[in-house]
Design a protein around this motif. Structure first.
Motif: not given
Length: 195
Positions: A142-162
């Motif tokens: 779970a820590t590895a997933v949260k620190e991955s670039q894909t997860w961070q990109d997904l978070g950025t896209r989510w914030r942008s969409a919201s």
């Protein structure tokens, strides 16, 4: 012989009783019949007396049974407890219990019991260790997933969409306020021209 008339109107013949004569044994038949009759009456009276006494005893016993049931109920002595007590006092139960006690006291049983106990403790420790390792693996994944670039990109896209959704809805609110103000101005100017 005498003739008697029955209720149907027919004549019936009754045998005439002749005076009894002692037979060759020296017993008078009438006396014998009277003795048998007395004996029958005595036995019948005794039977009636015994039946009456038995009925009284049954009534007393039934009363005592009701009292026993009442007391047992209030003392918490249920039928299952009585059955248990009866079984525990039975010879089969006692012998089985004695056999079980002897088996438990035997050296073989003691060795087997300690071996199984040790095996159970080992199994419990192994299962606990496996559960800890599995939990650690999930946490690190779970820590590895949260620190991955894909997860961070997904978070950025989510914030942008919201943020876009919020702006659209807040923009519509300001647009609707502007249109209401514009309509109010038009109605005011129309009112001025009409007068």
């Amino acid at each position: 012989m005498m003739e008697a008339v029955s209720s149907a109107g027919t004549a019936e013949t009754e045998p005439q009783v002749e005076p009894s004569q002692p037979d060759e044994t020296g017993i008078d038949e009438a006396e014998l019949a009277a003795q048998l009759e007395r004996d029958y009456k005595e036995k019948k009276e005794r039977l009636d007396q015994l039946e009456s006494e038995a009925a009284e005893m049954r009534a007393v016993l039934a009363s005592k049974d009701r009292e026993i049931a009442y007391l047992r109920e209030h003392l918490g002595l249920t039928a299952s407890a009585q059955i248990k007590r009866t079984v525990e006092n039975s010879t089969i139960f006692v012998k089985t219990k004695e056999l079980g006690d002897r088996v438990k006291a035997s050296e073989t049983f003691q060795k087997t019991s300690s071996t199984l106990s040790a095996a159970g403790q080992s199994t419990a420790a192994a299962m606990g260790s496996a559960a800890n390792k599995t939990g650690e693996a999930f946490n690190s994944a779970a820590t590895a997933v949260k620190e991955s670039q894909t997860w961070q990109d997904l978070g950025t896209r989510w914030r942008s969409a919201s943020q876009s959704v919020k702006e659209k809805f807040s923009g519509q609110a300001s647009y609707s306020e502007a249109s209401q103000n514009h309509e109010a101005e038009e109605s005011h100017s129309y009112a001025n021209t009409a007068s």
